[in-house]
Scaffold this motif. Structure first.
Motif, mmCIF file in Angstrom:
data_model
loop_
_atom_site.group_PDB
_atom_site.id
_atom_site.type_symbol
_atom_site.label_atom_id
_atom_site.label_comp_id
_atom_site.label_asym_id
_atom_site.label_seq_id
_atom_site.Cartn_x
_atom_site.Cartn_y
_atom_site.Cartn_z
ATOM 1 N N VAL A 1 0.842 -1.202 0.000
ATOM 2 C CA VAL A 1 0.000 0.000 0.000
ATOM 3 C C VAL A 1 0.873 1.247 0.000
ATOM 4 O O VAL A 1 0.637 2.187 -0.757
ATOM 5 C CB VAL A 1 -0.949 -0.001 1.224
ATOM 6 C CG1 VAL A 1 -1.662 1.326 1.359
ATOM 7 C CG2 VAL A 1 -1.959 -1.141 1.106
ATOM 8 N N THR A 2 1.899 1.253 0.854
ATOM 9 C CA THR A 2 2.803 2.407 0.935
ATOM 10 C C THR A 2 3.516 2.615 -0.396
ATOM 11 O O THR A 2 3.598 3.748 -0.886
ATOM 12 C CB THR A 2 3.826 2.207 2.078
ATOM 13 O OG1 THR A 2 3.107 2.027 3.302
ATOM 14 C CG2 THR A 2 4.752 3.392 2.200
ATOM 15 N N ALA A 3 4.025 1.548 -0.993
ATOM 16 C CA ALA A 3 4.728 1.654 -2.276
ATOM 17 C C ALA A 3 3.803 2.178 -3.368
ATOM 18 O O ALA A 3 4.202 3.020 -4.181
ATOM 19 C CB ALA A 3 5.313 0.294 -2.668
ATOM 20 N N GLU A 4 2.561 1.700 -3.403
ATOM 21 C CA GLU A 4 1.607 2.174 -4.414
ATOM 22 C C GLU A 4 1.303 3.660 -4.223
ATOM 23 O O GLU A 4 1.221 4.415 -5.190
ATOM 24 C CB GLU A 4 0.308 1.365 -4.336
ATOM 25 C CG GLU A 4 0.447 -0.043 -4.859
ATOM 26 C CD GLU A 4 -0.805 -0.880 -4.632
ATOM 27 O OE1 GLU A 4 -1.798 -0.363 -4.047
ATOM 28 O OE2 GLU A 4 -0.802 -2.055 -5.036
ATOM 29 N N ALA A 5 1.157 4.077 -2.975
ATOM 30 C CA ALA A 5 0.879 5.492 -2.695
ATOM 31 C C ALA A 5 2.054 6.369 -3.112
ATOM 32 O O ALA A 5 1.868 7.423 -3.731
ATOM 33 C CB ALA A 5 0.567 5.686 -1.213
ATOM 34 N N ILE A 6 3.264 5.947 -2.795
ATOM 35 C CA ILE A 6 4.449 6.710 -3.196
ATOM 36 C C ILE A 6 4.530 6.797 -4.710
ATOM 37 O O ILE A 6 4.764 7.875 -5.263
ATOM 38 C CB ILE A 6 5.726 6.083 -2.600
ATOM 39 C CG1 ILE A 6 5.740 6.276 -1.082
ATOM 40 C CG2 ILE A 6 6.977 6.681 -3.246
ATOM 41 C CD1 ILE A 6 6.822 5.487 -0.368
#
Length: 92
Positions: free
Chosen positions: A65-70
């Motif tokens: 989720v964090t990687a997709e948001a970044i």
């Protein structure tokens, strides 16, 4: 003893080692929209202070989720002239 007092004690003991406080926590357990909101908060802090420290999960506990948001925020960061760097690069 509060966290700032602890930081000052540690910083005094290790004068040559930089110490930074986290500005934003990116909780990958939350929906991607929440992480994007936090990334925007970090960007606002960076524009105001010259940098911001954001930390979050990188493993199975929310890293996707964090990687997709970044990834989604990269164009906005570019427009705002914000670079993502390792914390060690702040002292260069």
């Amino acid at each position: 003893m509060n966290p700032k007092e602890v930081r000052l004690i540690v910083q005094d003991a290790f004068n040559d080692i930089p110490c930074y406080e986290r500005n934003i926590f990116l909780d990958g357990q939350k929906p991607k929209e929440h992480v994007i909101k936090k990334l925007r908060e970090a960007a606002n802090i960076a524009e105001k202070n010259g940098f911001a420290v954001a930390i979050g999960y990188v493993g199975t506990e929310g890293g996707k989720v964090t990687a997709e948001a970044i990834q989604e925020m990269l164009p906005e960061f570019d427009e705002r002239n914000i670079q993502l760097v390792f914390i060690s690069e702040l002292d260069e």
